[in-house]
Design an enzyme around this catalytic site. Structure first.
Site, PDB file in Angstrom:
ATOM      1  N   GLY A 172       0.814  -1.211   0.000  1.00 45.04           N
ATOM      2  CA  GLY A 172       0.000   0.000   0.000  1.00 45.04           C
ATOM      3  C   GLY A 172       0.843   1.253   0.000  1.00 45.04           C
ATOM      4  O   GLY A 172       1.888   1.333  -0.642  1.00 45.04           O
ATOM      5  N   GLY A 173       0.391   2.234   0.785  1.00 45.52           N
ATOM      6  CA  GLY A 173       1.091   3.510   0.839  1.00 45.52           C
ATOM      7  C   GLY A 173       2.526   3.394   1.302  1.00 45.52           C
ATOM      8  O   GLY A 173       3.372   4.237   0.962  1.00 45.52           O
ATOM      9  N   GLY A 407      18.102  11.773 -33.605  1.00 48.09           N
ATOM     10  CA  GLY A 407      17.862  12.360 -32.294  1.00 48.09           C
ATOM     11  C   GLY A 407      18.481  11.563 -31.167  1.00 48.09           C
ATOM     12  O   GLY A 407      18.822  12.118 -30.114  1.00 48.09           O
ATOM     13  N   ALA A 408      18.669  10.266 -31.375  1.00 53.91           N
ATOM     14  CA  ALA A 408      19.283   9.435 -30.343  1.00 53.91           C
ATOM     15  C   ALA A 408      20.753   9.813 -30.141  1.00 53.91           C
ATOM     16  O   ALA A 408      21.286   9.696 -29.032  1.00 53.91           O
ATOM     17  CB  ALA A 408      19.154   7.961 -30.713  1.00 53.91           C
TER      18      ALA A 408
END
Length: 517
Positions: A172-173, A407-408
């Site tokens: 959980g949290g 772009g890489a």
């Protein structure tokens, strides 16, 4: 004034109760499964005799839901400081043997005190997570406790290294505190981490799954990417903490623990000349290159099983601690995809905040093409790498080994993106795209008229490489600062690092940049 025997006995009695924790039976049960108790984990973490405990006698006095007058030794968590290899480190260790290690108000306050001490003293903090979750009997007080811990995790981020060890349940949290820290180590057996367990998922969505599928160390290491290391057991987890800390500074105002010798040895490594194939399509393991560059082949890989098309980790070159980032041609041809971009970007940002120089090894054919990648946001995720490298002010050295396309090429820390030194091998190809793709666009007519299209494609691809992709063209434009033989790489990096140790770079005043998340 002398302390009376009655007072001394009372103190020792209370100490004994606290030190016993959940009792001998629970400790024996853990030992039978090859696990350590909460206190034993801290004993293994610290050099013998250096642990100073905070809050040994702390426990919350609740009157709710059957908890009245219940003794909760150390309130289910052990906190304090000690020394590791001569360096002070703060830590907490949740004790599952005491009310399931559940978190209540005092439990949370003890953890917060340890985190506050780490921030004030400028020391790393290590947390052993082994808890059943919020102490239900304390209601909103337990939830508030989690919030206070999370807040401090964020305040310490980029100030001192934070390492989490998942050595039991973390549900959980509670899982969000480790997620806010820098590194997560999780034991292969007896540990789990999840927000909603299988029962909740089935009740709400109708989907059937097992804990291994969603909450195990293997699932987090290879699928979700939530953790950085798998430990075989508690002892191995502690060993990984020690190894990780050996590369990290105590805080953001200090340099990493370099091991710089006065005289730098300049020695060529001829093995590198043969390690990377000339054929750009032939794969090789980039980790072999990294190990040739790292002192004594000592390389600590991070997130080994997640997004394996990029490799990240720590090592030393010429005694200087560095973070390595390298494309991995054996996986997806070394392309950058969403997960690889996330993995590399966060690592670069970690290195930057803790003054760790970055060595980037480039062999990238581009971003991974595909409908799924585009729809899931490869633009946004790929931009994280651009942002991370451009905003980093630590020394940045880039080695282009083979492919560096599109772009890489920029995303792998080109000169334009702030690299302090860009070194290329003679095998480097730097271009807008690969030769085969360029031929299809630039030479369509020649290809259509060719009798032997295969031979013509090869001829034109070779011509493209010579005219547009040679490293000498980039060197002529100062996008590459030097072209060297592979055997010279370690010496070149080591010399460059020595020259950049005094690097200073300021940026426009602002709270922080807005990285695409």
């Amino acid at each position: 004034m002398a302390i009376s025997k009655a007072l001394a006995d009372e103190l020792e009695k209370r100490r004994a109760v606290a030190l016993e924790g959940g009792g001998k039976k629970k400790a024996d049960d853990r030992h039978a499964k090859g696990r350590m108790t909460a206190r034993e984990r801290l004993g293994a973490l610290y050099s013998k005799g250096t642990f100073q405990e905070f809050g040994l006698h702390a426990q919350h006095k609740t009157r709710h839901f059957g908890m009245a007058d219940k003794v909760i030794p150390t309130d289910g968590v052990i906190t304090g400081t000690g020394f590791i290899d001569g360096r002070p480190v703060a830590a907490f260790s949740q004790d599952f043997g005491v009310v399931g290690g559940s978190l209540g108000e005092v439990h949370a306050k003890k953890i917060c005190n340890a985190l506050d001490h780490a921030g004030k003293a400028g020391v790393p903090v290590v947390g052993f997570n082994d808890s059943g979750g919020a102490r239900i009997q304390e209601g909103v007080g337990a939830l508030s406790g989690y919030g206070q811990v999370f807040y401090r995790n964020v305040q310490l981020s980029g100030v001192v290294p934070q390492i989490s060890v998942i050595a039991g349940p973390c549900a959980g949290g509670a899982a969000y505190s480790p997620a806010l820290t820098d590194f997560i180590i999780m034991t292969r057996e007896h540990a789990s981490m999840f927000i909603c367990g299988p029962e909740v998922i089935r009740a709400v969505t109708g989907q059937v799954c097992t804990m291994d599928e969603i909450g195990s160390a293997q699932a987090h290491a290879s699928v979700s990417g939530n953790i950085h290391f798998i430990a075989e057991n508690d002892a191995h987890a502690v060993a990984l903490v020690h190894r990780l800390l050996s590369f990290l500074p105590s805080n953001n105002m200090m340099d990493p623990p370099h091991r710089i010798e006065p005289d730098l040895k300049i020695v060529d490594d001829v093995v590198l000349d043969e390690l990377v194939p000339d054929d750009p399509k032939k794969p090789y393991d980039c980790r072999e290159v990294i190990k040739r560059l790292a002192d004594e082949a000592d390389f600590l890989e991070v997130m080994e099983q997640f997004a394996a098309n990029i490799v990240i980790g720590f090592g030393r070159v010429g005694g200087v601690v560095v973070g390595f980032v390298a494309n991995q041609p054996t996986v997806k041809a070394g392309t950058l995809d969403i997960d690889a971009s996330d993995k590399a970007a966060r690592f670069v940002r970690f290195c930057n905040v803790y003054n760790i120089p970055i060595v980037t090894l480039v062999d990238v054919p581009g971003f991974l093409p595909g409908i799924n990648e585009e729809r899931r946001g490869i633009i946004r995720h790929g931009a994280k790498m651009l942002f991370a490298y451009a905003s980093a002010t630590v020394p940045k050295i880039t080695v282009i080994m083979r492919k560096a396309y599109g772009g890489a090429y920029l995303a792998m820390c080109s000169e334009d993106m702030g690299a302090d030194r860009v070194i290329a091998w003679p095998t480097a190809e730097i271009a807008v795209m690969g030769a085969e793709g360029a031929v299809n666009i630039l030479y369509r007519k020649e290809m259509a008229e060719a009798d032997d299209k295969v031979a013509k494609a090869k001829e034109l691809a070779d011509e493209y490489r010579t005219q547009f992709a040679t490293p000498y063209l980039s060197a002529g434009m100062l996008a590459v600062h030097d072209i060297i033989q592979p055997r010279e790489t370690k010496s070149a990096i080591a010399l460059t690092l020595r020259g950049l140790m005094s690097k200073r770079e300021t940026r426009p005043p602002k709270k922080h940049g807005n990285i695409p998340l």
